[in-house]
Design a protein around this motif. Structure first.
Motif, PDB file in Angstrom:
ATOM      1  N   GLU A  19      21.121  28.478  33.255  1.00  0.00           N
ATOM      2  CA  GLU A  19      20.686  27.041  32.338  1.00  0.00           C
ATOM      3  C   GLU A  19      21.964  26.949  31.876  1.00  0.00           C
ATOM      4  O   GLU A  19      22.132  25.802  31.605  1.00  0.00           O
ATOM      5  N   ARG A  20      22.725  27.816  31.159  1.00  0.00           N
ATOM      6  CA  ARG A  20      23.564  27.710  30.331  1.00  0.00           C
ATOM      7  C   ARG A  20      24.684  26.968  30.419  1.00  0.00           C
ATOM      8  O   ARG A  20      24.899  26.290  30.154  1.00  0.00           O
ATOM      9  N   VAL A  21      25.076  27.701  31.903  1.00  0.00           N
ATOM     10  CA  VAL A  21      26.124  27.217  32.876  1.00  0.00           C
ATOM     11  C   VAL A  21      25.386  25.443  33.395  1.00  0.00           C
ATOM     12  O   VAL A  21      26.659  25.046  32.404  1.00  0.00           O
ATOM     13  N   PHE A  22      24.881  25.221  33.425  1.00  0.00           N
ATOM     14  CA  PHE A  22      24.954  24.088  34.287  1.00  0.00           C
ATOM     15  C   PHE A  22      24.224  23.068  33.176  1.00  0.00           C
ATOM     16  O   PHE A  22      24.292  22.046  33.572  1.00  0.00           O
ATOM     17  N   GLU A  23      24.280  23.823  31.648  1.00  0.00           N
ATOM     18  CA  GLU A  23      24.069  22.436  30.286  1.00  0.00           C
ATOM     19  C   GLU A  23      25.200  22.529  29.518  1.00  0.00           C
ATOM     20  O   GLU A  23      25.301  22.081  29.209  1.00  0.00           O
ATOM     21  N   SER A  25      31.403  21.548  28.811  1.00  0.00           N
ATOM     22  CA  SER A  25      32.886  21.931  28.027  1.00  0.00           C
ATOM     23  C   SER A  25      33.182  23.395  28.925  1.00  0.00           C
ATOM     24  O   SER A  25      32.126  24.328  28.824  1.00  0.00           O
ATOM     25  N   VAL A  26      34.697  23.284  29.185  1.00  0.00           N
ATOM     26  CA  VAL A  26      34.959  24.536  29.632  1.00  0.00           C
ATOM     27  C   VAL A  26      34.517  25.601  27.528  1.00  0.00           C
ATOM     28  O   VAL A  26      34.343  27.000  28.398  1.00  0.00           O
ATOM     29  N   ASN A  27      35.322  24.985  27.352  1.00  0.00           N
ATOM     30  CA  ASN A  27      34.692  26.279  26.375  1.00  0.00           C
ATOM     31  C   ASN A  27      32.867  26.696  26.112  1.00  0.00           C
ATOM     32  O   ASN A  27      32.487  28.264  25.899  1.00  0.00           O
ATOM     33  N   ASP A  28      32.316  25.641  26.491  1.00  0.00           N
ATOM     34  CA  ASP A  28      31.023  26.299  27.275  1.00  0.00           C
ATOM     35  C   ASP A  28      30.227  27.562  28.108  1.00  0.00           C
ATOM     36  O   ASP A  28      29.757  27.859  27.725  1.00  0.00           O
ATOM     37  N   LEU A  29      31.176  26.958  28.900  1.00  0.00           N
ATOM     38  CA  LEU A  29      30.976  28.003  29.700  1.00  0.00           C
ATOM     39  C   LEU A  29      31.466  29.274  29.647  1.00  0.00           C
ATOM     40  O   LEU A  29      30.905  30.146  29.995  1.00  0.00           O
ATOM     41  N   ILE A  30      32.580  29.043  28.787  1.00  0.00           N
ATOM     42  CA  ILE A  30      33.409  30.537  28.664  1.00  0.00           C
ATOM     43  C   ILE A  30      32.380  31.524  27.327  1.00  0.00           C
ATOM     44  O   ILE A  30      32.007  32.720  27.900  1.00  0.00           O
ATOM     45  N   SER A  31      32.309  30.517  26.264  1.00  0.00           N
ATOM     46  CA  SER A  31      30.563  31.510  25.579  1.00  0.00           C
ATOM     47  C   SER A  31      29.674  31.330  26.523  1.00  0.00           C
ATOM     48  O   SER A  31      29.356  32.792  26.170  1.00  0.00           O
ATOM     49  N   ALA A  32      28.783  31.069  27.118  1.00  0.00           N
ATOM     50  CA  ALA A  32      27.518  31.821  28.544  1.00  0.00           C
ATOM     51  C   ALA A  32      28.410  32.808  29.248  1.00  0.00           C
ATOM     52  O   ALA A  32      27.745  33.626  28.720  1.00  0.00           O
ATOM     53  N   SER A  33      29.568  32.608  29.935  1.00  0.00           N
ATOM     54  CA  SER A  33      30.082  33.839  30.518  1.00  0.00           C
ATOM     55  C   SER A  33      30.262  35.621  29.865  1.00  0.00           C
ATOM     56  O   SER A  33      29.545  36.314  30.074  1.00  0.00           O
ATOM     57  N   HIS A  34      30.536  35.318  28.151  1.00  0.00           N
ATOM     58  CA  HIS A  34      30.774  35.721  27.357  1.00  0.00           C
ATOM     59  C   HIS A  34      29.484  36.352  27.061  1.00  0.00           C
ATOM     60  O   HIS A  34      28.690  37.912  26.649  1.00  0.00           O
ATOM     61  N   TRP A  35      28.433  35.466  26.736  1.00  0.00           N
ATOM     62  CA  TRP A  35      26.815  35.965  26.660  1.00  0.00           C
ATOM     63  C   TRP A  35      26.152  36.826  27.676  1.00  0.00           C
ATOM     64  O   TRP A  35      25.712  37.786  27.451  1.00  0.00           O
ATOM     65  N   TYR A  36      26.105  36.321  28.768  1.00  0.00           N
ATOM     66  CA  TYR A  36      25.698  37.149  30.096  1.00  0.00           C
ATOM     67  C   TYR A  36      26.405  38.912  29.613  1.00  0.00           C
ATOM     68  O   TYR A  36      25.910  39.430  29.646  1.00  0.00           O
TER      69      TYR A  36
END
Length: 56
Positions: free
Chosen positions: A24-28, A31-42
């Motif tokens: 959900e976080r990835v698809f929402e 920005s690239v920063n959001d993707l990195i943040s989601a990956s770190h969170w996971y």
């Protein structure tokens, strides 16, 4: 880690829920920063789940 079937099922359910939320976080992401943040969170959440499972 306790390999009792109840613990394995619980671990599977919890890890699946984490993955669904991660997607959900990835698809929402906007920005690239959001993707990195989601990956770190996971990664942090999954490591925490593994650590918690070993203590059960």
């Amino acid at each position: 880690m306790n390999y009792d079937i109840g613990h394995v099922e619980t671990f599977f359910e919890e890890s699946s829920a984490l993955y669904e939320y991660y997607l959900e976080r990835v698809f929402e992401s906007e920005s690239v920063n959001d993707l990195i943040s989601a990956s770190h969170w996971y990664a942090d959440a999954f490591i925490g789940l593994l650590s918690h499972s070993q203590q059960r």
